[in-house]
Design a protein around this motif. Sequence first.
Motif, PDB file in Angstrom:
ATOM      1  N   ARG A   1      48.325 -14.919  -2.753  1.00  0.00           N
ATOM      2  CA  ARG A   1      48.076 -16.194  -3.433  1.00  0.00           C
ATOM      3  C   ARG A   1      49.356 -17.022  -3.520  1.00  0.00           C
ATOM      4  NH1 ARG A   1      46.909 -17.453  -9.787  1.00  0.00           N
ATOM      5  NH2 ARG A   1      46.380 -19.670  -9.500  1.00  0.00           N
ATOM      6  N   ARG A   2      50.456 -16.367  -3.838  1.00  0.00           N
ATOM      7  CA  ARG A   2      51.727 -17.094  -3.912  1.00  0.00           C
ATOM      8  C   ARG A   2      52.099 -17.661  -2.552  1.00  0.00           C
ATOM      9  NH1 ARG A   2      53.618 -19.515  -7.811  1.00  0.00           N
ATOM     10  NH2 ARG A   2      53.360 -17.674  -9.137  1.00  0.00           N
ATOM     11  N   LYS A   3      51.857 -16.913  -1.511  1.00  0.00           N
ATOM     12  CA  LYS A   3      52.140 -17.412  -0.156  1.00  0.00           C
ATOM     13  C   LYS A   3      51.282 -18.641   0.141  1.00  0.00           C
ATOM     14  CE  LYS A   3      52.091 -16.039   4.720  1.00  0.00           C
ATOM     15  NZ  LYS A   3      51.805 -14.934   5.679  1.00  0.00           N
ATOM     16  N   ALA A   4      50.009 -18.584  -0.257  1.00  0.00           N
ATOM     17  CA  ALA A   4      49.118 -19.721  -0.042  1.00  0.00           C
ATOM     18  C   ALA A   4      49.597 -20.947  -0.816  1.00  0.00           C
ATOM     19  CB  ALA A   4      47.700 -19.353  -0.459  1.00  0.00           C
ATOM     20  N   GLN A   5      50.109 -20.735  -2.020  1.00  0.00           N
ATOM     21  CA  GLN A   5      50.602 -21.857  -2.820  1.00  0.00           C
ATOM     22  C   GLN A   5      51.842 -22.482  -2.204  1.00  0.00           C
ATOM     23  OE1 GLN A   5      50.928 -19.820  -6.599  1.00  0.00           O
ATOM     24  NE2 GLN A   5      49.022 -20.714  -7.351  1.00  0.00           N
TER      25      GLN A   5
ATOM     26  N   VAL B   1      43.247 -27.339  -2.663  1.00  0.00           N
ATOM     27  CA  VAL B   1      43.646 -27.417  -1.260  1.00  0.00           C
ATOM     28  C   VAL B   1      42.646 -28.265  -0.479  1.00  0.00           C
ATOM     29  CG1 VAL B   1      43.815 -26.066   0.875  1.00  0.00           C
ATOM     30  CG2 VAL B   1      44.991 -25.301  -1.179  1.00  0.00           C
ATOM     31  N   THR B   2      41.366 -28.062  -0.740  1.00  0.00           N
ATOM     32  CA  THR B   2      40.324 -28.843  -0.075  1.00  0.00           C
ATOM     33  C   THR B   2      40.485 -30.332  -0.359  1.00  0.00           C
ATOM     34  OG1 THR B   2      38.781 -26.986  -0.249  1.00  0.00           O
ATOM     35  CG2 THR B   2      37.832 -29.159   0.159  1.00  0.00           C
ATOM     36  N   ALA B   3      40.882 -30.659  -1.598  1.00  0.00           N
ATOM     37  CA  ALA B   3      41.078 -32.055  -1.987  1.00  0.00           C
ATOM     38  C   ALA B   3      42.461 -32.587  -1.624  1.00  0.00           C
ATOM     39  CB  ALA B   3      40.855 -32.199  -3.490  1.00  0.00           C
ATOM     40  N   ARG B   4      43.268 -31.747  -0.980  1.00  0.00           N
ATOM     41  CA  ARG B   4      44.606 -32.135  -0.502  1.00  0.00           C
ATOM     42  C   ARG B   4      45.598 -32.406  -1.630  1.00  0.00           C
ATOM     43  NH1 ARG B   4      42.330 -30.140   3.255  1.00  0.00           N
ATOM     44  NH2 ARG B   4      42.409 -30.838   5.420  1.00  0.00           N
ATOM     45  N   PHE B   5      45.465 -31.669  -2.729  1.00  0.00           N
ATOM     46  CA  PHE B   5      46.495 -31.680  -3.763  1.00  0.00           C
ATOM     47  C   PHE B   5      47.526 -30.613  -3.414  1.00  0.00           C
ATOM     48  CE2 PHE B   5      42.942 -33.377  -6.379  1.00  0.00           C
ATOM     49  CZ  PHE B   5      43.561 -34.512  -6.881  1.00  0.00           C
TER      50      PHE B   5
ATOM     51  N   GLN C   1      44.256 -22.662   3.040  1.00  0.00           N
ATOM     52  CA  GLN C   1      42.821 -22.496   2.836  1.00  0.00           C
ATOM     53  C   GLN C   1      42.318 -21.173   3.413  1.00  0.00           C
ATOM     54  OE1 GLN C   1      40.362 -25.581   4.657  1.00  0.00           O
ATOM     55  NE2 GLN C   1      38.983 -25.503   2.897  1.00  0.00           N
ATOM     56  N   THR C   2      42.850 -20.782   4.558  1.00  0.00           N
ATOM     57  CA  THR C   2      42.450 -19.516   5.176  1.00  0.00           C
ATOM     58  C   THR C   2      42.783 -18.336   4.276  1.00  0.00           C
ATOM     59  OG1 THR C   2      42.759 -20.415   7.411  1.00  0.00           O
ATOM     60  CG2 THR C   2      42.786 -18.015   7.168  1.00  0.00           C
ATOM     61  N   LEU C   3      43.997 -18.308   3.738  1.00  0.00           N
ATOM     62  CA  LEU C   3      44.409 -17.221   2.849  1.00  0.00           C
ATOM     63  C   LEU C   3      43.578 -17.188   1.572  1.00  0.00           C
ATOM     64  CD1 LEU C   3      48.317 -17.220   3.053  1.00  0.00           C
ATOM     65  CD2 LEU C   3      46.791 -15.340   3.665  1.00  0.00           C
ATOM     66  N   LEU C   4      43.399 -18.354   0.972  1.00  0.00           N
ATOM     67  CA  LEU C   4      42.679 -18.417  -0.294  1.00  0.00           C
ATOM     68  C   LEU C   4      41.196 -18.081  -0.116  1.00  0.00           C
ATOM     69  CD1 LEU C   4      44.347 -21.641  -1.718  1.00  0.00           C
ATOM     70  CD2 LEU C   4      44.601 -19.328  -2.644  1.00  0.00           C
ATOM     71  N   SER C   5      40.621 -18.464   1.016  1.00  0.00           N
ATOM     72  CA  SER C   5      39.213 -18.157   1.274  1.00  0.00           C
ATOM     73  C   SER C   5      38.990 -16.654   1.330  1.00  0.00           C
ATOM     74  CB  SER C   5      38.752 -18.811   2.576  1.00  0.00           C
ATOM     75  OG  SER C   5      38.793 -20.219   2.474  1.00  0.00           O
ATOM     76  N   LEU C   6      39.912 -15.932   1.940  1.00  0.00           N
ATOM     77  CA  LEU C   6      39.804 -14.479   2.005  1.00  0.00           C
ATOM     78  C   LEU C   6      39.908 -13.856   0.618  1.00  0.00           C
ATOM     79  CD1 LEU C   6      41.986 -13.760   5.185  1.00  0.00           C
ATOM     80  CD2 LEU C   6      39.494 -13.539   4.977  1.00  0.00           C
ATOM     81  N   LEU C   7      40.841 -14.357  -0.185  1.00  0.00           N
ATOM     82  CA  LEU C   7      40.997 -13.830  -1.541  1.00  0.00           C
ATOM     83  C   LEU C   7      39.769 -14.137  -2.403  1.00  0.00           C
ATOM     84  CD1 LEU C   7      44.723 -14.805  -2.260  1.00  0.00           C
ATOM     85  CD2 LEU C   7      43.829 -12.498  -1.907  1.00  0.00           C
ATOM     86  N   ALA C   8      39.221 -15.339  -2.234  1.00  0.00           N
ATOM     87  CA  ALA C   8      38.089 -15.762  -3.063  1.00  0.00           C
ATOM     88  C   ALA C   8      36.837 -14.942  -2.790  1.00  0.00           C
ATOM     89  CB  ALA C   8      37.807 -17.243  -2.838  1.00  0.00           C
ATOM     90  N   LYS C   9      36.747 -14.359  -1.619  1.00  0.00           N
ATOM     91  CA  LYS C   9      35.567 -13.572  -1.260  1.00  0.00           C
ATOM     92  C   LYS C   9      35.586 -12.162  -1.855  1.00  0.00           C
ATOM     93  CE  LYS C   9      34.788 -15.985   3.130  1.00  0.00           C
ATOM     94  NZ  LYS C   9      34.829 -15.866   4.615  1.00  0.00           N
ATOM     95  N   ASP C  10      36.726 -11.755  -2.366  1.00  0.00           N
ATOM     96  CA  ASP C  10      36.864 -10.402  -2.902  1.00  0.00           C
ATOM     97  C   ASP C  10      36.582 -10.416  -4.408  1.00  0.00           C
ATOM     98  OD1 ASP C  10      37.533  -7.877  -3.721  1.00  0.00           O
ATOM     99  OD2 ASP C  10      39.462  -7.808  -2.679  1.00  0.00           O
TER     100      ASP C  10
ATOM    101  N   ASP D   1      50.656 -27.556   4.263  1.00  0.00           N
ATOM    102  CA  ASP D   1      49.960 -26.794   5.300  1.00  0.00           C
ATOM    103  C   ASP D   1      48.621 -26.328   4.720  1.00  0.00           C
ATOM    104  OD1 ASP D   1      49.113 -25.187   7.344  1.00  0.00           O
ATOM    105  OD2 ASP D   1      50.933 -23.950   7.448  1.00  0.00           O
ATOM    106  N   PHE D   2      47.705 -27.265   4.565  1.00  0.00           N
ATOM    107  CA  PHE D   2      46.459 -26.983   3.864  1.00  0.00           C
ATOM    108  C   PHE D   2      45.547 -26.036   4.651  1.00  0.00           C
ATOM    109  CE2 PHE D   2      47.671 -31.275   2.237  1.00  0.00           C
ATOM    110  CZ  PHE D   2      47.915 -30.901   0.921  1.00  0.00           C
ATOM    111  N   GLY D   3      45.590 -26.102   5.965  1.00  0.00           N
ATOM    112  CA  GLY D   3      44.730 -25.255   6.778  1.00  0.00           C
ATOM    113  C   GLY D   3      45.010 -23.782   6.582  1.00  0.00           C
ATOM    114  N   ASN D   4      46.268 -23.387   6.706  1.00  0.00           N
ATOM    115  CA  ASN D   4      46.626 -21.977   6.533  1.00  0.00           C
ATOM    116  C   ASN D   4      46.483 -21.530   5.081  1.00  0.00           C
ATOM    117  OD1 ASN D   4      47.254 -21.165   9.212  1.00  0.00           O
ATOM    118  ND2 ASN D   4      49.182 -22.312   9.103  1.00  0.00           N
TER     119      ASN D   4
END
Length: 251
Positions: free
Chosen positions: A20-24, A61-65, A36-45, A31-34
Motif C-alpha cells: 500500500r505504501r508503494k502504491a501511495q 487514484v481513479t479520480a486522479r488525486f 491502481q494495479t497494486l491497490l486493486s490486488l490489495l482490495a480483493k483480499d 503514476d496512477f496506472g501502476n
Amino acid sequence: FVSKRMPDRFHRRFLPAIQRRKAQVLQLKGDFGNAQTLLSLLAKDPSVEERGNILCDLALVTARFKSLAMVLPSRDPAAASSTTAALQSVRKPLEVAVNSQPDSSTNAHFCIGILRLLSNEDTGSTAEHFKASLAGMHRKEEAYTESELLPWTRFLLGITLLESAEPANLSYARELIGQSIEASVPFPLWLWTRALRAAALFDELSVGTAIAEHLRSKRGSEAWESIWTSGIIRDVSSLRNLYLQWLEDAE
C-alpha cells in the motif's frame, strides 16, 4: 533475505502495508496506472487490514488525486467545483467502502463528508461521516495531526454542526471551533465565513463572536466583509463599535 529468513506469517502481516505504501508513492508521483494495479490486488483480499482505507486509496487514484490531502478545500472557493466533481465521480466506491468496511474507512468517511459539505447536502448525514472519520483519526492521532487532516476534520465537523442549526449541537460545535481557532492551520476565509454565518443564527452568540474576533485579529481588513454580511454586528455591540471605527480609519 526477507523471503528466505522470515516466516510466512510475517509476509502476510506486513507485506500488504508495504504494498500500500508503494502504491501511495506511485500515486504521489502521478503514476496512477501502476498505483491502481497494486491497490486493486490489495482490495480483493478480504483478509487485508485497513481494507476500507485501501478502497478509498483506489477511489482517489481513479479520480486522479495524488493524495488524500488533495481533497482539502483550497483558499479559492471557485476551486471547490472541480474537487466536488472529482469526488462525485467516485462517490459509489467511497460509499461501498464505508458500508462494507465501517471499521477501517476513516478516509472514505472524510472524503464523503467533504463532498457533502461542498455540495450543501443534508447536514445530519454529513456530520455523521465527519464524526466517524474523526473517531478513526484519533486512533492514529500522530499521523493525522502531522498531515493536518485531524484539525481539518474538527473544523469541517464544527461548520457542519453549526449549519445544522440545532441547539443541541451548539456545545460540541463550540468545542470544535475553539480547537480550530487555536490550530496552526490557516483555514480558508470562505469556510470561516460559512461558520460565522451559521453561528450568527443561534440565539446564543458566543461561538459567532469568537469566530468574528478570531477573523478580525488574524485576517484584518479582509475579515470585515464576512463579519458584516453574517449579521452578527447587529447583536454584538463590541463588534459593531470596532466595525464603525474601522470604517472611519480604513482607506
